[in-house]
Write an enzyme that holds these catalytic residues in place. Sequence first.
Site, PDB file in Angstrom:
ATOM      1  N   CYS A 124     -10.292  -1.388   8.733  1.00  0.00           N
ATOM      2  CA  CYS A 124     -11.620  -1.572   9.323  1.00  0.00           C
ATOM      3  C   CYS A 124     -12.482  -2.548   8.523  1.00  0.00           C
ATOM      4  O   CYS A 124     -13.582  -2.901   8.949  1.00  0.00           O
ATOM      5  CB  CYS A 124     -12.319  -0.231   9.457  1.00  0.00           C
ATOM      6  SG  CYS A 124     -11.264   1.024  10.172  1.00  0.00           S
ATOM      7  N   HIS A 268     -19.396  -1.348  10.742  1.00  0.00           N
ATOM      8  CA  HIS A 268     -18.159  -0.945  11.431  1.00  0.00           C
ATOM      9  C   HIS A 268     -18.476   0.279  12.286  1.00  0.00           C
ATOM     10  O   HIS A 268     -19.144   1.208  11.824  1.00  0.00           O
ATOM     11  CB  HIS A 268     -17.087  -0.641  10.390  1.00  0.00           C
ATOM     12  CG  HIS A 268     -15.939   0.133  10.922  1.00  0.00           C
ATOM     13  ND1 HIS A 268     -15.283  -0.222  12.082  1.00  0.00           N
ATOM     14  CD2 HIS A 268     -15.324   1.273  10.470  1.00  0.00           C
ATOM     15  CE1 HIS A 268     -14.316   0.658  12.315  1.00  0.00           C
ATOM     16  NE2 HIS A 268     -14.327   1.565  11.358  1.00  0.00           N
ATOM     17  N   ASN A 299     -13.825   3.546  18.125  1.00  0.00           N
ATOM     18  CA  ASN A 299     -13.597   2.906  16.825  1.00  0.00           C
ATOM     19  C   ASN A 299     -12.410   1.941  16.978  1.00  0.00           C
ATOM     20  O   ASN A 299     -11.278   2.372  17.147  1.00  0.00           O
ATOM     21  CB  ASN A 299     -13.303   4.013  15.800  1.00  0.00           C
ATOM     22  CG  ASN A 299     -12.970   3.481  14.420  1.00  0.00           C
ATOM     23  OD1 ASN A 299     -12.520   2.354  14.260  1.00  0.00           O
ATOM     24  ND2 ASN A 299     -13.163   4.316  13.421  1.00  0.00           N
TER      25      ASN A 299
HETATM   26  O1  UT7 Z   1     -12.568   3.706  10.885  1.00  0.00           O
HETATM   27  C1  UT7 Z   1     -12.066   4.143   9.661  1.00  0.00           C
HETATM   28  C2  UT7 Z   1     -12.995   5.053   9.012  1.00  0.00           C
HETATM   29  N1  UT7 Z   1     -13.044   6.289   9.751  1.00  0.00           N
HETATM   30  C3  UT7 Z   1     -14.150   6.976   9.740  1.00  0.00           C
HETATM   31  O2  UT7 Z   1     -15.113   6.565   9.144  1.00  0.00           O
HETATM   32  C4  UT7 Z   1     -14.151   8.322  10.397  1.00  0.00           C
HETATM   33  C5  UT7 Z   1     -14.881   9.296   9.519  1.00  0.00           C
HETATM   34  N2  UT7 Z   1     -14.845  10.682   9.955  1.00  0.00           N
HETATM   35  C6  UT7 Z   1     -15.432  11.093  11.105  1.00  0.00           C
HETATM   36  O3  UT7 Z   1     -15.927  10.295  11.859  1.00  0.00           O
HETATM   37  C7  UT7 Z   1     -15.497  12.583  11.365  1.00  0.00           C
HETATM   38  O4  UT7 Z   1     -14.973  13.258  10.255  1.00  0.00           O
HETATM   39  C8  UT7 Z   1     -14.778  13.030  12.657  1.00  0.00           C
HETATM   40  C9  UT7 Z   1     -15.562  12.546  13.862  1.00  0.00           C
HETATM   41  C10 UT7 Z   1     -13.357  12.481  12.684  1.00  0.00           C
HETATM   42  C11 UT7 Z   1     -14.726  14.541  12.708  1.00  0.00           C
HETATM   43  O5  UT7 Z   1     -16.050  15.083  12.620  1.00  0.00           O
HETATM   44  P1  UT7 Z   1     -16.410  16.196  11.557  1.00  0.00           P
HETATM   45  O6  UT7 Z   1     -17.820  16.527  11.766  1.00  0.00           O
HETATM   46  O7  UT7 Z   1     -16.007  15.730  10.189  1.00  0.00           O
HETATM   47  O8  UT7 Z   1     -15.516  17.393  12.022  1.00  0.00           O
HETATM   48  P2  UT7 Z   1     -14.612  18.355  11.137  1.00  0.00           P
HETATM   49  O9  UT7 Z   1     -13.273  17.780  10.967  1.00  0.00           O
HETATM   50  O10 UT7 Z   1     -15.362  18.747   9.900  1.00  0.00           O
HETATM   51  O11 UT7 Z   1     -14.530  19.640  12.051  1.00  0.00           O
HETATM   52  C12 UT7 Z   1     -15.698  20.437  12.315  1.00  0.00           C
HETATM   53  C13 UT7 Z   1     -15.336  21.525  13.290  1.00  0.00           C
HETATM   54  C14 UT7 Z   1     -14.143  22.374  12.874  1.00  0.00           C
HETATM   55  O12 UT7 Z   1     -14.346  23.679  13.353  1.00  0.00           O
HETATM   56  P3  UT7 Z   1     -14.884  24.837  12.380  1.00  0.00           P
HETATM   57  O13 UT7 Z   1     -13.937  24.898  11.238  1.00  0.00           O
HETATM   58  O14 UT7 Z   1     -16.259  24.387  11.958  1.00  0.00           O
HETATM   59  O15 UT7 Z   1     -14.890  26.034  13.257  1.00  0.00           O
HETATM   60  C15 UT7 Z   1     -13.002  21.746  13.627  1.00  0.00           C
HETATM   61  O16 UT7 Z   1     -11.955  22.649  13.865  1.00  0.00           O
HETATM   62  O17 UT7 Z   1     -14.985  20.951  14.547  1.00  0.00           O
HETATM   63  C16 UT7 Z   1     -13.657  21.348  14.917  1.00  0.00           C
HETATM   64  N3  UT7 Z   1     -13.008  20.210  15.551  1.00  0.00           N
HETATM   65  C17 UT7 Z   1     -13.130  19.963  16.845  1.00  0.00           C
HETATM   66  N4  UT7 Z   1     -13.775  20.582  17.836  1.00  0.00           N
HETATM   67  C18 UT7 Z   1     -13.717  20.041  19.059  1.00  0.00           C
HETATM   68  C19 UT7 Z   1     -12.252  19.267  14.974  1.00  0.00           C
HETATM   69  N5  UT7 Z   1     -11.844  18.375  15.890  1.00  0.00           N
HETATM   70  C20 UT7 Z   1     -12.383  18.784  17.067  1.00  0.00           C
HETATM   71  C21 UT7 Z   1     -12.348  18.266  18.364  1.00  0.00           C
HETATM   72  N6  UT7 Z   1     -13.027  18.934  19.325  1.00  0.00           N
HETATM   73  N7  UT7 Z   1     -11.682  17.138  18.663  1.00  0.00           N
END
Ligand code: UT7
Length: 343
Positions: A124, A268, A299
């Site tokens: 990226c 980005h 993305n």
């Molecule tokens: O381009 C290269 C660089 N990439 C980035 O910069 C991406 C950086 N990271 C992100 O954008 C975020 O971490 C994501 C959008 C990928 C994920 O968001 P998050 O707020 O970090 O979610 P998480 O992984 O911490 O998950 C939070 C909650 C969890 O549930 P509990 O444990 O709180 O009950 C997950 O199980 O959301 C749940 N979860 C989902 N729920 C619905 C994880 N994935 C999903 C999903 N749909 N797809």
Amino acid sequence: MITPQIRPSTGAAYSRIHGVGGYRPVRVIPNAEVLNWIDSSDEWIRTRSGIAERRWAGPEETVTEMSVQAAGKAIAQAGIAPEQIGGVIVATVSHLKQTPAVATEIAERLGCGTAPAFDISAACAGFGYGLSLADGMVRGGSAGYVLVIGVERLSDLTDTSDRSTAFIFGDGAGAAIVGPSETPGIGKVIWGADGSQKDVISQTQAWDTAFAKDDAVNGAGDEVKWPALRMEGQTVFRWAVWEMAKVAQQALDAAGITADQLGAFIPHQANMRITDAMIKALKLPDSVPVARDIVETGNTSAASIPLAMERMLEAGEAKSGDLALIIGFGAGLVYAAAVVTLP
Ligand code: UT7
């Protein structure tokens, strides 16, 4: 004998972006379609990432084809002929044929003669890396104009059953023409890499492991496990929010520009919440327009900055001659930020 001195190579005093262009695949994938693959909700995807829909390329929309389309627009805006291009740099992590570089085919399709053409892999941050190289080539005298392309078909590397990545990636191409300028149009690029975090975003396995016909390597049978992208979302998120705002500030400082002097902020398009956190950390005034292309594009890694730049210019949110702060960050982990003058 006196050692003869090599004649110094000199190019333009400064460089700038002369034109930008993008290509977005025809097929739109709304969040509703993603919900057929993973257990999620439209609301979760929108609030956690900002994404409402993304574009996925069809079979005809190859890395080459998308790049040629985007480059054609950048060349037209720059008002140059393809023969004037003295270098073609393609930043991509999703051209699945390793050699030859896809840049050579793109250069040939565009009619860039024998211009040097090569690919770079900086995820990226690829567009920023390419911009830095192009700036050096133009000022060093090894090229008049350089075409920098960021292009991805991340749908080819997406595991649609992976809840943490299936909703995030999109496809597309963005291109820019870098050429001579009488005034500085590309500030010092602040770039770097942190290989200690190489596993935070990466393919699940190498191609040779994936295709190994060895049960001990790949499990029972000869089933091929496609090397899709995996990401430790939270780790990347935290790194981006804390470390990348500092890098963005360094790019501003190196250019001698304050946040309130910017005509656009074009980060980005990784996650809308990362963008919002950076705005806060940089104390960006409300008056500075911010790229939010992620809503409709997802993305697109190396393509995201030039695509967002083109959209802002086309929509009239920013105008030619404005100063924009760009910053890319991703797998490596790698990053690149700079202040640039918009074409
Ligand atoms: O381009 C290269 C660089 N990439 C980035 O910069 C991406 C950086 N990271 C992100 O954008 C975020 O971490 C994501 C959008 C990928 C994920 O968001 P998050 O707020 O970090 O979610 P998480 O992984 O911490 O998950 C939070 C909650 C969890 O549930 P509990 O444990 O709180 O009950 C997950 O199980 O959301 C749940 N979860 C989902 N729920 C619905 C994880 N994935 C999903 C999903 N749909 N797809």
